[in-house]
Scaffold this active site. Structure first.
Site, PDB file in Angstrom:
ATOM      1  N   HIS A  56       0.824  -1.211   0.000  1.00 59.03           N
ATOM      2  CA  HIS A  56       0.000   0.000   0.000  1.00 59.03           C
ATOM      3  C   HIS A  56       0.859   1.263   0.000  1.00 59.03           C
ATOM      4  CE1 HIS A  56      -3.113  -2.818   0.897  1.00 59.03           C
ATOM      5  NE2 HIS A  56      -2.629  -3.103   2.093  1.00 59.03           N
ATOM      6  N   HIS A 218      -6.764  -4.606  -1.424  1.00 60.03           N
ATOM      7  CA  HIS A 218      -6.001  -5.851  -1.392  1.00 60.03           C
ATOM      8  C   HIS A 218      -6.187  -6.668  -2.654  1.00 60.03           C
ATOM      9  CE1 HIS A 218      -6.253  -4.708   2.857  1.00 60.03           C
ATOM     10  NE2 HIS A 218      -5.035  -5.182   2.899  1.00 60.03           N
TER      11      HIS A 218
END
Ligand SMILES: Nc1ncnc2c1ncn2[C@@H]1O[C@H](COP(=O)(O)OP(=O)(O)O)[C@@H](O)[C@H]1O
Ligand SMILES: Nc1ncnc2c1ncn2[C@@H]1O[C@H](COP(=O)(O)OP(=O)(O)O)[C@@H](O)[C@H]1O
Ligand SMILES: [Mg+2]
Ligand SMILES: [Mg+2]
Ligand SMILES: [Mg+2]
Ligand SMILES: [Mg+2]
Lengths: 332, 213, 332, 213
Positions: A56, A218
């Site tokens: 991320h 995700h």
């Protein structure tokens, strides 16, 4: 899989080596796999700790520094960190005033941070927690895992980080973090899937003319698949989903983030921001502050997330407060 | 169950999870985030390493070490869940170099309880519980039916447990997930087999295989 | 083509609308298609102007602000701006001390800026120019178009911008910009082609296991195609190509930029930076400053460029000088 | 050549470039940056608009306006090059509502000179020049051979120019580029037809078509 890596197993560790080399003002502990602010611990200052799966970037390690996080605990790609990392981070940053965990609401993150909180408590460290669950694509319910934590995490870290920097106590920092989360709503759209180094191929196949609506960070599929639409319509549907959750009403101020999921060029993000700004203006909402860029990403996913946070004078003052981290920097 | 069988089980589980890494990751790609195979392989590989360097006195110590290792090496949802289950199993077993099949069964149930307490999942939520709970029930039922004397009893009970786990795993396909990452997909989670239930089956199958030899 | 756009023809204009909304401290003139620093013109301050095709965001508009550019002239995607834009920018920023054009060495850019310089000169504005041609993938020769201008452009803009902010005259600012360019070398690798909105499909097809070596920033194929290799080997070959051009020698300081071409996630860029830092250390070169991120991009191309610039105390002082732009910000 | 023919030529060129936008962009994708078709279409579209709102007194004024418009609307390499060529053509033509074929030929050559002066390309560099230079030579040769009286002479010369431009365009395929973006590819530029030479052929073909009717 086309990536600048050496071996799938070594990606997180080797990226941390690079992070350490690039930012000598951060302490990167490769053994414990944590990233700590150089000055930590500071006596009397609450230690802000976040973490989650890697992939991320710049979140979370890129948000470690003055006015934001004291430590980040990067897990393997898309895998929450283990309690040991989080406890090591707590020990590294606790200056006697306790620590605040900023946890995105995923089963794994919640459990690992919870276990760590118990272990840190056993070591005499006071632990408070903020749970971030801003993603309105997922319905909230006590019977399910609830909403995901996504783009608002950065806002929580920035604003709570500023309060911690001012010397507030752990309970106040955690309460503010929770307030920011409650004032925020996010929604994301993906144009492509992403490829984790371990899997080596995209998580799903998406035809040229389709998009995934309501994705997380995700690489999972979204709530539904739709025909690809022009940016204006995408901005409209995204904002509608967010405003339905009523984070902000006409006449109020907002902090707005148009965030890229990793592979979307800035020119498209600015174009989207233009659409969103126009729509919010029509809705009577004033954008007091904004960010446009890649902050909370999902590896090489092409896509964007929109986060809207209702702002009041206190939040704006803390948002404007000095921050000096690899990825956010102003006022210093 | 003695230390050798405990080790053999975890070894067989590590082998199976290594062999099925890609398959588990593919299942996780469909309704999760493509890491379950890698997570389990990393965890049970670490368990193997930890056990190689340790001399646990009894099966309880073996499972406690395994559980602790899983907690500190896996992360994600599966790390704390399996880690807590194995730790609870280890701690539930009586001291001593050997435990009987009934005590082991009680330990398995303690593991399930720990996992449910931590994760809050109920049967039907499309999780590990959907394979683990029927496996423990089948184990107990087999012991009750055939008696639990010696490793023969344990072997039969483990076989029953593995069979029930497989059935539970397959039964996750039509379910809509209510816990874990797959729940975010809502109805789109229907039609896919749960990765965690699948790794649970592999672990019970490894127990059956180890106990059979 | 999967992009957040409304219509291929409107991308540049609509992204400028978003840029204007996101950065009220910039003056975005949609009619002239230029982006100007709010305070411009400032009496006695040299006006720094750059520009080029769009699709390289944040360059150049993201570098407009205190301590860097006074104006940017974004052309259509990958198409250099027209003279009218550049003249409009010169008029908007000239405070009597003249302007400096920072021009990347492409036939189109050179000719359009040259025409603009003549027109601005006719209007009584003194125009100096810096030509950036740092890309060592292309051989230099007076018989060809010569080397391309790529990653070093940002360094030239930052360092010359700092000198201009200090009040130096146009000739000195241009001379320093030229010195930065001469001290710099860049080389880039692409893992995928990019897709311009107008073309609607990738500029070339690249198999899963191949990379383009020596690409520019316009989606063109590179000098050659090779098997994809691990990051360490890619870092090695890239750095070798750069060091062969001798921008820096053992014992010297360098500013190093590991730059993403648009679709490469930050985790990979940090991993690459770790490799590059290790290699440069072995070569006896000290990295005095670094940047890791997406600064000079090529739409949605997955790839990276490495830029190495020999640094001396003057360059480092100017590099560290305050800068406040959308994409680079420190010291203020 | 009068204003009507000048307008008809530029109109025909705009039509051809609009119809071939994708083709030109594909050629540019192979050895450049995928924008030549769009650039030319934008430019000649703007020329059409500019001319629609103007009342130029002679062909010279038509071409000067076209060139100025190209310079200010196209950008890239092609904008200044074609823009300068058309401006030079316009400025080279004598005043008046009509110019003869020889004067027009001299104007075309003035355009070529301006383009070469600005871009510095020689024949064989794989650029616009490879189509433009032989076209002008062929135009002159045709005039010399068949005489240039009236539009019949111009039509024949334009036909010859278009043919030579086509040949020059095709001859760029085996060349290695030494100017413009394609030069960055080194040997990899060999085997592709130059986009700029192709648009030049389209423009001369448009002249031939307009002059023929
Ligand atoms: N609350 C829960 N209780 C039991 N099992 C769960 C729970 N949440 C998730 N799981 C199991 O975890 C599996 C996913 O594990 P893994 O992919 O390793 O972690 P993550 O979801 O964090 O990526 C799911 O397939 C599911 O079986
Ligand atoms: N120096 C030059 N002289 C003549 N023609 C040139 C020169 N450089 C480039 N060209 C022509 O310009 C064409 C490319 O135009 P275009 O794609 O519109 O601009 P850009 O290369 O800036 O993207 C090439 O195919 C070539 O024919
Ligand atoms: Mg995970
Ligand atoms: Mg997973
Ligand atoms: Mg171009
Ligand atoms: Mg081009």
């Amino acid at each position: 899989m086309k990536k600048f890596i050496n071996h799938p197993d070594a990606v997180v560790r080797e990226a941390l080596v690079g992070l350490a080399a690039a930012h000598p003002d951060l302490r990167v502990d490769l053994e414990q796999q944590i990233v700590v602010r150089a000055e930590a611990p500071r006596a009397g200052k609450v230690g802000l700790i976040s973490g989650g799966g890697s992939g991320h970037e710049p979140m979370h390690a890129g948000f470690v520094g003055l006015g934001m996080l004291d430590a980040a605990c990067p897990g393997e790609v898309f895998t929450s960190p283990v309690p040991d990392q989080i406890v090591a981070a707590a020990k590294a940053v606790d200056g006697g005033a306790g620590v605040v965990h900023i946890v995105k609401n995923y089963t794994g993150d919640v459990m690992n941070f919870q276990m760590a909180a118990e272990l840190s408590g056993d070591e005499g460290i006071e632990v408070h927690s903020v749970l971030v669950d801003d993603d309105v694509a997922v319905e909230d319910s006590t019977w399910t895992a609830g909403r995901r934590g996504t783009g608002a995490t950065m806002l929580v870290e920035k604003i709570a980080g500023a309060l911690a920097e001012e010397g507030a106590d752990a309970a106040a920092v955690a309460a503010l973090g929770t307030r920011v989360n409650e004032a925020s709503a996010s929604f994301a759209i993906a144009l492509t899937a992403c490829t984790t180094p371990a899997a080596g191929r995209p998580g799903f196949e998406l035809p040229e003319d389709e998009m995934e609506v309501g994705v997380g960070i995700h690489g999972e599929p979204g709530r539904r698949r739709e025909q690809l639409r022009p940016a204006r319509e995408i901005a409209t549907m995204t904002l509608e989903a967010i405003l339905a959750a009523k984070p902000v009403a006409a006449g109020e101020d907002a902090i707005v983030v148009v965030n890229g999921l990793g592979a979307t060029p800035l020119i498209e993000l600015y174009l989207l921001y233009g659409e969103v700004a126009g729509l919010l203006e029509s809705a009577g909402v004033r954008i007091a502050r904004n960010l446009v860029g890649n902050y909370v990403t999902s590896l090489d996913m092409a896509g964007m997330s929109l986060t809207v946070c209702r702002a009041d004078p206190e939040l704006l003052r803390l948002w404007d407060a000095p921050v000096r981290t690899p990825a956010l920097r102003w006022g210093v | 169950m003695d230390v050798a069988l405990a080790r053999a089980w975890l070894d067989a589980a590590a082998d199976a999870l290594a062999a099925r890494t890609e398959e588990l990751t593919s299942l996780d790609a469909a309704i999760g985030d493509s890491d379950h195979g890698v997570n389990m392989n990393r965890g049970f590989g670490a368990v193997r390493t930890a056990l190689a360097g340790a001399s646990p006195a009894g099966p309880g110590a073996v499972f406690t070490l395994a559980g602790t290792t899983l907690v500190s090496k896996v992360g994600g949802a599966s790390g704390p869940l399996y880690g807590s289950a194995f730790r609870a199993l280890g701690k539930a077993l009586p001291e001593g170099a050997e435990v009987d099949a009934a005590a082991f069964g009680a330990g398995l149930r303690a593991g399930l309880d720990a996992l449910v307490k931590l994760g809050g999942a109920a049967p039907g939520d499309k999780t590990i519980v959907d394979a683990y709970a029927p496996a423990v029930d089948a184990y107990d039922a087999a012991l009750r039916e055939h008696g639990g004397d010696g490793d023969g009893g344990l072997a039969a009970a483990a076989r029953a447990a593995a069979g029930a786990a497989a059935e539970g795993m397959r039964a996750t396909v039509p379910l809509q997930a209510r816990k874990g990452r797959a729940s975010y997909l809502g109805e789109r989670s229907i039609g896919h087999q749960d990765p965690g239930a699948t790794s649970t089956w592999l672990i019970f199958q490894a127990l059956a295989d180890a106990a059979a030899t």
